[in-house]
Motif scaffolding. Structure first.
Motif, PDB file in Angstrom:
ATOM      1  N   ASP B 379       0.714  -1.218  -0.007  1.00 37.96           N
ATOM      2  CA  ASP B 379      -0.100  -0.007  -0.011  1.00 37.96           C
ATOM      3  C   ASP B 379       0.896   1.224   0.103  1.00 37.96           C
ATOM      4  N   THR B 380       1.928   1.248   0.633  1.00 46.46           N
ATOM      5  CA  THR B 380       2.896   2.230   0.434  1.00 46.46           C
ATOM      6  C   THR B 380       4.147   2.274  -0.484  1.00 46.46           C
ATOM      7  N   ALA B 381       4.228   1.072  -1.099  1.00 44.12           N
ATOM      8  CA  ALA B 381       5.221   0.935  -2.212  1.00 44.12           C
ATOM      9  C   ALA B 381       4.995   1.811  -3.459  1.00 44.12           C
ATOM     10  N   VAL B 382       5.994   2.167  -4.068  1.00 45.99           N
ATOM     11  CA  VAL B 382       6.101   2.647  -5.321  1.00 45.99           C
ATOM     12  C   VAL B 382       5.989   1.816  -6.425  1.00 45.99           C
ATOM     13  N   HIS B 383       6.885   0.538  -6.215  1.00 48.97           N
ATOM     14  CA  HIS B 383       6.983  -0.580  -7.132  1.00 48.97           C
ATOM     15  C   HIS B 383       6.361  -1.745  -6.685  1.00 48.97           C
ATOM     16  N   GLN B 384       5.439  -2.225  -7.246  1.00 45.07           N
ATOM     17  CA  GLN B 384       4.718  -3.436  -6.812  1.00 45.07           C
ATOM     18  C   GLN B 384       5.124  -4.684  -7.809  1.00 45.07           C
ATOM     19  N   ALA B 385       5.275  -5.838  -7.296  1.00 44.42           N
ATOM     20  CA  ALA B 385       5.569  -7.005  -8.359  1.00 44.42           C
ATOM     21  C   ALA B 385       4.654  -8.169  -7.687  1.00 44.42           C
ATOM     22  N   VAL B 386       3.867  -8.996  -8.525  1.00 43.17           N
ATOM     23  CA  VAL B 386       3.169  -9.885  -8.083  1.00 43.17           C
ATOM     24  C   VAL B 386       3.397 -11.077  -9.069  1.00 43.17           C
ATOM     25  N   TYR B 387       3.635 -12.309  -8.260  1.00 42.79           N
ATOM     26  CA  TYR B 387       4.307 -13.420  -8.814  1.00 42.79           C
ATOM     27  C   TYR B 387       3.123 -14.597  -8.823  1.00 42.79           C
ATOM     28  N   VAL B 388       3.036 -15.128  -9.960  1.00 42.87           N
ATOM     29  CA  VAL B 388       2.064 -16.485  -9.919  1.00 42.87           C
ATOM     30  C   VAL B 388       2.939 -17.760 -10.176  1.00 42.87           C
ATOM     31  N   THR B 464      -2.009   3.833  -0.901  1.00 43.21           N
ATOM     32  CA  THR B 464      -2.159   5.141  -0.206  1.00 43.21           C
ATOM     33  C   THR B 464      -1.101   6.147  -0.591  1.00 43.21           C
ATOM     34  N   GLY B 465      -0.377   5.841  -1.451  1.00 42.19           N
ATOM     35  CA  GLY B 465       0.532   6.806  -2.005  1.00 42.19           C
ATOM     36  C   GLY B 465      -0.090   7.915  -2.949  1.00 42.19           C
ATOM     37  N   ASP B 466       0.961   8.997  -2.941  1.00 47.30           N
ATOM     38  CA  ASP B 466       0.320  10.236  -3.617  1.00 47.30           C
ATOM     39  C   ASP B 466      -0.016   9.710  -5.269  1.00 47.30           C
ATOM     40  N   SER B 467       0.854   8.944  -5.741  1.00 49.84           N
ATOM     41  CA  SER B 467       0.827   8.636  -7.207  1.00 49.84           C
ATOM     42  C   SER B 467       0.341   7.163  -7.250  1.00 49.84           C
TER      43      SER B 467
END
Lengths: 153, 606
Positions: B379-388, B464-467
């Motif tokens: 929620d506070t990360a700028v970069h998210q990665a989701v692994y399947v 929740t970040g600004d961007s």
């Protein structure tokens, strides 16, 4: 290292983050300087001693948090009529007593463990064995008893 | 023997006092949650990071025990607060009914006895008869008796009789309702009394689960009165629902239905984590307790028989009997417990090898199991990665998949220029379990893809970040097929897609993966047989030909250099070029990834 901004907001530990950041820098510097692993009881290793102390302070701080929660629990009880023909009120009162006691035990554990950690950091004459003995004693103190939850694994 | 709540007791009972007591428990639960997090995320890892040796191990072991105490306090006090609120909600209507009846009695100057009887004075005229007499009415709940009373009321010359009887009946109803609530909740509250020692055992967690069931059952009426999550709501709807709850309602939902809250896409990561950890600890306690009570597999599993002159090794009758009775459940329990330990191991590893704190965003031990584990708060990360993960992924094997995303986190965090990164292992679908029997089929991917799309949308809703965060979908093997299916069936909410060892993604072109042109990244290592075997089941087809997979030039993906990784399972090995290139993409620096020409499949297949 955990970024300060990324961890969830926490209460009660103050400038813990900065203190640790400094600590870790010290520890790295020491290892680079060839001071060895150190450990409690090696008084020349400042970093590891303050690692114990900082953890000890933080854990003792948790005891304070428990006490504050107990205060809130206690305030919540005010105005409640116990007995008087409502079984749930009597049950609630027993329940409260049991949790008050349990929280005393948790605060006690924080105090013992925090104290042990601090002593590991401050007592210059304590050997590694001595520190181990400290935590063994704490462990024995808090073992499971069979009454309610049972002697789990 | 039922103890009836009488008029005086119900008058003295104040529902709001119970709600204030509930608030005390909620405060305690919140304190414990924070203490647990402080221990797990800061105090323990930082001690661990600075110190080695037996003494430090002993200290860490004690810190972990203390962490368990706080989690136990958090969950149980949450449950108690909810139970007290539910009791207050259950008795409040009875109390209101009593007060109304008493005030009516007062207005008529009737006296109400402790048992609820209503005495009334003489009134009215009785032409031709004796003067009217004072009397006393006893309330009844029986409809039949009430009908008779109404008839008598019509004949009674004293008008007070009918009024008093009505009041007495209402008082009887109020006392009955209050008694019912009291009888329902008193045993629940007594059951929530705390363990008398500080060791939080499996038995304790199994008890917590039973406590939860009891409060859930007793609190059904209360629970139904709470705002319900939107039916089939979007992650945005879910997020709005959660935000609209007051703190007491939020706690009630987490305490009574942690499985529901933990699985709701769009709800904040910290909330889902808190809920899923309750389910995790309860199911672990329950599974271990069940396993302990189960007969152990017989030690003499094998025997030799002489069949047609040859000795063959077969299972003993004793073992077969055991297996028929318990085998399947035993395997489920042991396999699930293995997965639970892997998740716990990740929680305990905060700070080790620079790993950030972990969040359990999804969890279930049912069937093949579900586990969604994040490194760092998405929620506070700028970069998210989701692994399947792909074929054979299940709860029992989750440890390896968690480690892979730990590796990606470390590399991406190092390349992100200080911007926070969160990498997530998403086992949110039933992966095929057998590479020969199951993997060729599409339905595992097709069934799981909508859940994946919802999860990805949820990461948007709870951010929740600004961007807007930059989001990468990473698939391995059959996991890439699921990501392709997600893009085909809906809209994949990602900015970059990494496909590793892909057998095909159901669509024939990179541009159909719902990300900007040039943002599909493929990895095929030397000696990985899956892409060529899989294409006939999962490849995409269009005018350029049938069975096109991401390794084909026609597909149009960037082909990343894999370095010295070999085969199907090394794409996330530490220090590999394959991992480094993924780290660049996850950190939003795909331009820095090293590329190569597509492998020439059709050539070596001929």
């Amino acid at each position: 290292m955990i970024g300060a901004g990324r961890a969830r907001e926490k209460s009660g530990v103050g400038s813990f983050e900065e203190e640790w950041a400094q600590l870790k820098r010290d520890a790295v510097a020491m290892r680079l300087a060839g001071a060895g692993q150190g450990g409690a009881g090696t008084p020349d290793v400042k970093g590891s001693r303050s690692a114990w102390t900082t953890a000890g302070n933080a854990v003792e701080g948790l005891a304070g948090d428990v006490r504050r929660a107990q205060g809130a629990l206690d305030r919540g009880q005010q105005g409640l009529v116990t007995g008087g023909g409502v079984e749930s009120a009597a049950a609630q009162s027993d329940l409260y007593q049991s949790w008050k006691t349990y929280l005393d035990m948790v605060a006690g554990r924080c105090g013992r463990l925090g104290g042990g950690l601090e002593r590991a950091g401050s007592d210059l004459f304590l050997t590694d064995k001595g520190v181990l003995g400290l935590f063994d004693a704490i462990k024995t103190h808090d073992e499971d008893t069979p009454a309610v939850g049972g002697q789990g694994r | 023997m039922i103890r009836v709540v009488d008029v005086e007791a119900l008058k003295a009972l104040k529902p709001h006092e119970f709600e204030e007591a509930a608030l005390g428990y909620r405060t305690t639960s919140d304190m414990a949650a924070q203490a647990k997090d402080a221990l797990e995320q800061r105090i323990t890892p930082q001690l661990r990071g600075a110190l080695n040796g037996e003494a430090a191990d002993a200290a860490v072991a004690q810190l972990r025990e203390l962490t368990k105490d706080f989690h136990y306090v958090q969950v149980e006090c949450g449950l108690i607060g909810t139970a007290l609120n539910a009791f207050a909600a259950d008795v409040r209507p009875a109390k209101t009914k009593l007060e109304q009846a008493l005030s009516d009695a007062d207005a008529h100057r009737f006296a109400v006895g402790a048992n609820g009887s209503v005495s009334y004075p003489a009134a009215g005229q009785n032409p031709g008869g004796p003067p009217t007499a004072p009397g006393s009415a006893n309330g009844t709940l029986s409809e039949q008796a009430r009908a008779l009373q109404r008839q008598a009321g019509n004949f009674d010359p004293n008008p007070n009789y009918a009024i008093a009887q009505d009041i007495a009946n209402r008082i009887a109803e109020a006392l009955k309702e209050a008694t019912d609530a009291d009888q329902k909740w008193a045993p629940q509250l007594r059951g929530l009394k705390v363990d008398d020692d500080l060791t939080v055992s499996d038995g304790d967690w199994a008890d917590v689960q039973k406590d939860g069931e009891g409060v859930r059952e007793a609190g059904r009426h209360y629970s139904d009165s709470l705002p319900q999550p939107p039916k089939d709501g979007s992650p945005k709807d879910n997020a709005a629902w959660w935000k609209g709850l007051d703190p007491g309602q939020q706690q009630a939902w987490t305490s009574l239905h942690p499985d529901v809250v933990g699985a709701l896409d769009g709800v904040p990561a910290t909330v889902r984590d808190e809920a899923n950890r309750i389910v995790l600890d309860e199911s672990r306690g329950q599974y271990r307790t069940e396993l302990d009570a189960m007969p152990k597999p017989p030690a003499n599993e094998w025997t030799w028989i002489n069949a047609g002159g040859y000795a063959s090794k077969v299972h003993t009758d004793e073992w077969m009997d055991w297996y028929k009775a318990h085998g399947e459940r035993y395997e489920h329990l042991t396999n699930s417990l293995k997965g639970m330990e892997s998740i716990q191991k990740r929680f305990d590893a905060v700070g080790q090898n620079d790993l950030p704190e972990a969040y359990l965003l999804g969890y279930s031990a049912e069937g093949n199991g579900r586990a969604i584990v994040a490194n760092g708060n998405p929620d506070t990360a700028v970069h998210q990665a989701v692994y399947v993960p792909g074929t054979t992924a299940n709860l029992g094997s989750i440890g390896g998949d968690i480690d892979r995303m730990g590796n990606v986190w470390r590399v991406a965090d190092g390349k992100s220029g200080g911007q926070p990164v969160s990498t997530i292992t998403w086992l949110g679908y039933d992966a095929p379990q057998d590479i020969v029997k199951d993997s060729p089929f599409s339905h595992y991917a097709d069934d799981g893809a909508p859940a994946f799309n919802r999860f990805m949308d949820g990461l948007d809703a709870s951010h929740t970040g600004d961007s807007e965060p930059h989001r990468t979908a990473i698939g391995h093997s059959y996991g890439t097929t699921l990501i392709g299916s997600a893009a085909r069936q809906g809209t994949l909410n990602a900015d970059d897609v990494i496909l590793a060892g892909s057998p095909g993604v159901q669509v024939p072109k990179a541009e159909q993966m719902d990300v900007p042109k040039g943002h599909v990244w493929n990895l095929e290592a030397d000696g990985d047989p899956v892409p060529d075997i899989g294409r006939f089941g999962h490849g995409g087809t269009d005018w350029d030909g049938p069975w096109i997979i991401p390794s084909d030039e026609e597909f149009g993906a960037n082909q990343m250099v894999t370095g010295n990784v070999h085969g199907h399972s090394e794409y996330w090995d530490a220090d590999s070029t394959s991992l480094l290139n993924q780290g660049y993409v996850v950190a939003g620096r795909g331009g820095d990834a090293e590329l190569k020409a597509p492998p020439k499949h059709w050539e070596h297949m001929r």
